[in-house]
Design a protein around this motif. Sequence first.
Motif, PDB file in Angstrom:
ATOM      1  N   ARG A 112      17.391 -25.949  40.734  1.00  0.00           N
ATOM      2  CA  ARG A 112      16.709 -24.871  41.460  1.00  0.00           C
ATOM      3  C   ARG A 112      15.240 -25.232  41.590  1.00  0.00           C
ATOM      4  O   ARG A 112      14.603 -25.619  40.614  1.00  0.00           O
ATOM      5  N   GLU A 114      12.179 -24.113  41.294  1.00  0.00           N
ATOM      6  CA  GLU A 114      11.374 -23.018  40.750  1.00  0.00           C
ATOM      7  C   GLU A 114      10.099 -23.604  40.164  1.00  0.00           C
ATOM      8  O   GLU A 114       9.966 -24.818  40.029  1.00  0.00           O
ATOM      9  N   ARG A 120      12.265 -22.939  31.860  1.00  0.00           N
ATOM     10  CA  ARG A 120      12.584 -22.848  33.293  1.00  0.00           C
ATOM     11  C   ARG A 120      12.296 -24.211  33.929  1.00  0.00           C
ATOM     12  O   ARG A 120      11.162 -24.663  33.937  1.00  0.00           O
TER      13      ARG A 120
HETATM   14 MG    MG Z   1      16.237 -17.115  38.330  1.00  0.00          MG
END
Ligand code: MG
Length: 423
Positions: A112, A114, A120
């Motif tokens: 992803r 991000e 993350r």
């Molecule tokens: Mg998320």
Amino acid sequence: MAKTIQAIRGMNDCAPTESPLWQWVEGKVRSVLANYGYSEARMPIVESTPLFARAIGEVTDVVSKEMYTFWDNDEQLTLRPEGTAGCVRAAIEHGWIYNNEQRLWYMGPMFRHERPQKGRYRQFHQAGVEVFGIPNPEIDAELIILTARLWKELGIEQHVSLQLNSIGSLEARQNYRSALVEFLQNHQDLMSDEEKDRLVKNPLRILDTKNQALQDVLNNAPKLLDYLDDESRTHFAQLCDLLDAMGIQYEVNPKLVRGLDYYNKTVFEWVTSALGAQGTVCGGGRYDGLVEQLGGHATQGVGFAMGLERLVLLVQEVNKDIPLQSAVDIYVVFAGEGTTLAAFQVAEKLRSELPHLRVMTHCSGGKFQKQFKRADKVGAKFAIVIGESEAQANQVVVKDLHSGAEQQTVANADLVAHLTQLL
Ligand code: MG
Ligand code: ATP
């Protein structure tokens, strides 16, 4: 020197010193899933882009801004941002769920785009479970009980808690959506541009906003639980009863809606306060409409995915006594005429007859002193030493590298028995 090339931001290497912990965590995941009779399915990392757009929903964060998408000739492809869509695609394509129940799991990298921060990343790893063909709340409960067992196995059970909600049928959610939008329209002064945009495209996502002023107002907003259809209400009550009876603690969080479009009825998240802002270690729910939405026969589904980086971080944080094995039990050193072959033969024999041992053979030559330094460096417990006279006599010298006990000469024929006693 030539200019070096670095890894892509947000995509991590796993160092050789870190992989034992990863293997330990992954091993626990595998053994708990086996414990419940679940089977592994392996899907490709790349799928056709429309699969995710259709499964996850065009207006979700994942599809609208986080996907790694590229053209392969005239086909648009995407690195999978999650595992459910691919698993459902495979289940339909191969008939895994045609007139059949399936309890499946998978593990692997997801992608992803991000902003990278602790917990993350742009390439991260999930272990996920998907169960097909079971409409009953019992299976929702089983998935939660299974994850609770895993937390215990990982030694993190004191540091995670369960949030539970039901988001009802699509129709119930549409009714609720109208009520929520009507309520929120009077509070647009508190909203960022992004939240105003969500109010139009995906208003339920505003429920988990980090905007505190808006959160305060939301305490008085209509509650999704009050809009549930009867079937979802009964399903949720049965699930809660079963969890109560099994002693699983949870908090009903009426603001929990989850990010992806495909959920209905039960949604849940396991959260921790030990990892800062990235507090969700596992999320899941029911997705009874997804198989049909992707072109299969109507088949109920329920599943979850956990973030392995966050689990590894949490285990590191709170579980200090993981029995990580030392890398090497026996290090074979040798020098002189005819010793190379003797060393290789002894090492191979040990690997065949004592397969639980980790046996490393010195391969870079040099004096014994240098070889012993290597043995120390890799943390070996014992050295097996072969010089010319040992090779000729079919013997080795066994040296305890930790205790300093006197070294012993052992005939090759007796070596397995001798080591079995020592180890
Ligand atoms: Mg998320
Ligand atoms: P978050 O609210 O943290 O963004 P999410 O709702 O987007 O999570 P899911 O799509 O439900 O996450 O994925 C399940 C789990 O995968 C999350 O609970 C989390 O543990 C992990 N996860 C999701 N995105 C990332 C990421 N970018 N890096 C590391 N782990 C992630």
